[in-house]
Write a protein that holds these residues in place. Sequence first.
Motif, short mmCIF file in Angstrom:
data_model
loop_
_atom_site.label_atom_id
_atom_site.label_comp_id
_atom_site.label_asym_id
_atom_site.label_seq_id
_atom_site.Cartn_x
_atom_site.Cartn_y
_atom_site.Cartn_z
N LEU A 31 113.62 -27.56 -112.12
CA LEU A 31 112.69 -27.19 -112.62
C LEU A 31 113.17 -26.34 -113.72
O LEU A 31 112.63 -26.24 -114.96
N ALA A 32 113.96 -25.25 -113.37
CA ALA A 32 114.17 -24.15 -114.36
C ALA A 32 115.18 -24.68 -115.43
O ALA A 32 114.96 -24.41 -116.47
N ARG A 33 115.60 -25.79 -115.37
CA ARG A 33 116.60 -26.43 -116.52
C ARG A 33 115.73 -27.41 -117.07
O ARG A 33 116.35 -27.97 -117.96
N GLY A 34 114.33 -27.49 -116.61
CA GLY A 34 113.63 -28.42 -117.54
C GLY A 34 113.98 -29.98 -117.03
O GLY A 34 113.39 -30.69 -117.59
N GLU A 35 114.43 -29.99 -115.91
CA GLU A 35 114.44 -31.38 -115.11
C GLU A 35 113.24 -31.77 -114.25
O GLU A 35 113.10 -31.08 -113.23
N ILE A 36 112.04 -32.33 -114.84
CA ILE A 36 110.98 -32.42 -114.04
C ILE A 36 110.77 -33.76 -113.54
O ILE A 36 110.25 -34.78 -114.41
N VAL A 326 103.24 -27.43 -114.88
CA VAL A 326 104.20 -27.26 -113.93
C VAL A 326 104.61 -25.87 -113.59
O VAL A 326 104.74 -25.64 -112.39
N LEU A 327 104.95 -24.98 -114.31
CA LEU A 327 105.12 -23.52 -113.97
C LEU A 327 103.83 -22.82 -113.42
O LEU A 327 104.02 -22.01 -112.35
N GLY A 328 102.64 -23.29 -113.79
CA GLY A 328 101.58 -22.78 -113.04
C GLY A 328 101.52 -23.12 -111.64
O GLY A 328 101.30 -22.47 -110.62
N GLY A 329 101.98 -24.53 -111.13
CA GLY A 329 102.25 -24.83 -109.71
C GLY A 329 103.26 -24.33 -109.11
O GLY A 329 103.08 -23.79 -108.16
N PHE A 367 110.57 -23.55 -124.36
CA PHE A 367 111.92 -24.19 -124.07
C PHE A 367 111.90 -25.79 -123.95
O PHE A 367 112.50 -26.52 -124.23
N GLY A 368 110.70 -26.07 -123.21
CA GLY A 368 109.92 -27.60 -123.40
C GLY A 368 109.94 -28.22 -124.92
O GLY A 368 110.64 -29.42 -125.00
N ILE A 369 109.58 -27.36 -125.60
CA ILE A 369 109.32 -27.90 -127.05
C ILE A 369 110.62 -27.89 -127.75
O ILE A 369 111.00 -28.79 -128.31
N ALA A 370 111.56 -27.11 -127.32
CA ALA A 370 113.06 -27.23 -127.99
C ALA A 370 113.50 -28.54 -127.56
O ALA A 370 114.36 -29.22 -128.29
N ALA A 371 113.47 -28.63 -126.20
CA ALA A 371 113.96 -30.07 -125.49
C ALA A 371 113.58 -31.22 -126.28
O ALA A 371 114.34 -32.11 -126.72
N PHE A 372 112.04 -31.14 -126.79
CA PHE A 372 111.50 -32.47 -127.23
C PHE A 372 112.14 -32.67 -128.72
O PHE A 372 112.49 -33.71 -128.64
N TRP A 373 112.08 -31.65 -129.50
CA TRP A 373 112.22 -31.66 -130.91
C TRP A 373 113.94 -32.17 -130.93
O TRP A 373 114.36 -32.84 -131.77
N ARG A 374 114.64 -31.64 -129.89
CA ARG A 374 116.22 -31.87 -129.88
C ARG A 374 116.34 -33.35 -129.84
O ARG A 374 117.43 -34.07 -130.68
N GLY A 422 118.43 -20.27 -114.94
CA GLY A 422 118.21 -21.75 -114.95
C GLY A 422 117.93 -22.35 -116.41
O GLY A 422 118.77 -23.33 -117.26
N ILE A 423 117.05 -21.58 -116.94
CA ILE A 423 116.50 -21.94 -118.27
C ILE A 423 117.92 -21.55 -119.42
O ILE A 423 118.23 -22.34 -120.06
N ALA A 424 118.25 -20.23 -119.15
CA ALA A 424 119.60 -20.03 -120.11
C ALA A 424 120.78 -20.89 -120.02
O ALA A 424 121.44 -21.08 -120.93
N GLU A 425 121.04 -21.49 -118.89
CA GLU A 425 122.26 -22.41 -118.67
C GLU A 425 121.97 -23.51 -119.53
O GLU A 425 122.94 -24.08 -119.91
N ARG A 426 120.63 -24.07 -119.61
CA ARG A 426 120.51 -25.36 -120.28
C ARG A 426 120.25 -24.94 -121.79
O ARG A 426 120.98 -25.77 -122.84
N LEU A 427 119.85 -23.77 -121.97
CA LEU A 427 119.43 -23.58 -123.48
C LEU A 427 120.69 -22.92 -124.31
O LEU A 427 120.90 -23.27 -125.49
N ARG A 428 121.65 -22.21 -123.43
CA ARG A 428 122.67 -21.52 -124.46
C ARG A 428 123.55 -22.50 -125.18
O ARG A 428 123.68 -22.32 -126.37
N PRO A 429 123.92 -23.72 -124.58
CA PRO A 429 124.75 -24.58 -125.50
C PRO A 429 124.08 -25.23 -126.69
O PRO A 429 124.81 -25.58 -127.69
#
Length: 617
Positions: A31-36, A326-329, A367-374, A422-429
């Motif tokens: 979840l931290a990496r955005g894998e839901i 998801v984060l609320g849960g 973070f989710g928005i960045a993944a979507f537009w990417r 976990g977010i940073a691991e996915r976002l940094r590259p």
Amino acid sequence: MPPRDVAPHRNTPDSPEATFHQLPWSDFDELARGEIRPAVVHRLRHAERSRRLLLLRALMDEVSKTPELFAPLPSPEDAWELLARVETRSPDVFELVLAHPYLGSWAGYTIRLLRKGITGVCPMWSHVGHVHAVAAAAAIRARLNFHAIVPVWEGGVILPTLGMAHLPADEPHSVAEVRGTQGRAEITNDLGLVVLTEPFDADRPNWWAVRDATATAGRHRLTTRLDDIDPYRGLHEPMRPRRMDPAELRAWRAELTGAWRLIAQHFPERAEAFSAGLDSVVPGPAAPFRSASASTGEAFGSALIARPDDAPTLAATLVHEFQHIVLGGVLHLAQLHEDDPRERFYVPWRPDPRPIGKTLQGIYAFFGIAAFWREIARAHDGKLARRAMFEFAQSRGDTWRVLDSVHRDASLTTTGRRFVDGIAERLRPWLAEPVPDDLRRRAEAITADHHAGYRMRHLRPDHRSVVILAEAWLADQLHPPPAFAYVDPPPTPVPDGSSSEARTHLIHLDIALADRRELASMWRSAEDVTTSDLAYATGRFDDAVRGYRAELAQHPDRVSSWIGLGLALAGVGTSPAARALTHYPELVRAVWRRITTVSPDVPTPERLATWLGQSVY
């Protein structure tokens, strides 16, 4: 249904019936990496189910022995017993009603009212008595024979998940009877009668059904309610119904279909999770130039969304709000931060400083928005690809900036820091991925605009520094005092001046539109917009400088004009005034205000900024 003596708190570990909801570290890290994944969403749902049952039981325990809290309605225990009958007769119906997002928001809201000793929008008995409406709706769905008394608000009788009946009423708050017989229901008061027969999903005289939207893309299917009537569908307080007309309903369904195709095509795993976790959308009216949306952790599975201009915007908004859901849960299962309500973090997506909890929510959503537009940028070409690259550049940069500031914060727990890592691991590259220079510069300009406006409204320079600089100016010193060192003050949540997003909206629109000539016919619709903003957004920086100078001559305390002048000067070229007005605008204005109180010879903001900017690099 738990026994009536279930405690409104977790059982002790040595209790034989104790059940603990757990989120495995592997799921947490995904979840931290955005894998839901759908399985994880179902796990979160299961935890929400238990939480809602505990909230319900807590509410029963708090009010059932105090008739003044529920009269003129029967005891809430009657509703509890009816729900128990529903679970026995039709477990699927019970689960459907229990999963309704606004059951959670109603229960949380009502318990807060009780514990704070306040009433809210409606009389306390009406809020407490909503449980009878929940039970009646469940009993109708289960085709039980039953009798219930429910609250009426301005003639509206809400049956959650089903719809709203309309009865004549001579009081804002009253009661009605609901009698059910094998799927047929009669809703009555002293002034009227509404008869319902199956199916209940279509409007009829004196009945508004809860409507839905279904979208299909390949093997992916999404069905979600478009709930415009449930009183507890809002964020903070009960809302009156806002019934969409047929044209607005058609527009919503069409845009949801287009948005779903984008999500299913480019986010197939996320699409499966959506199907498992998005129950309801609260549709708001169209909001030109913005994608307004919100959600609350108490209403797991729901999002409030103003109808955006197009399918890509709606798709991005759905992704954004699903991240919040998801984060609320997750936050109901794991403590990511200490309880710290101080509003102290700058975030580029809000005009005001935010506390740590809301800051983490924003990080995860963007973070989710960045993944979507990417993904959209990688899969498309032409105008949509340019728009996607611009949105990606802005959201990745904004998210990383806030992520970096939060990561060092002492209020994060060890678990919270692991989530942020976990977010940073996915976002940094992603930060190194190329974006066309013109789009990158415009994204950076929007961030600079927002940050400067935030500083001007929410940072208060210390009085001593302001006096020193004002005296140096009045003494005709050529430069600010060499020993002067400005330290950012802590933010205050009370703004000094209003915010404007006009330039941001115009830049977004300029990039999204197929032809800039369309902008010429639309720009005046943006809120608080000026011709100077249009000049800046379309790259006519010299015109913008002249325009903002004129605005400040007429309205010298207008925040947007101060910031606009700094941005436009920066667009023309590097200068001391541009540096001061974009880096420390709050200091320039504070010194300018001080000078106006002690001297008749008042400099223009630009002239003072040029002087102060000599010490800003």
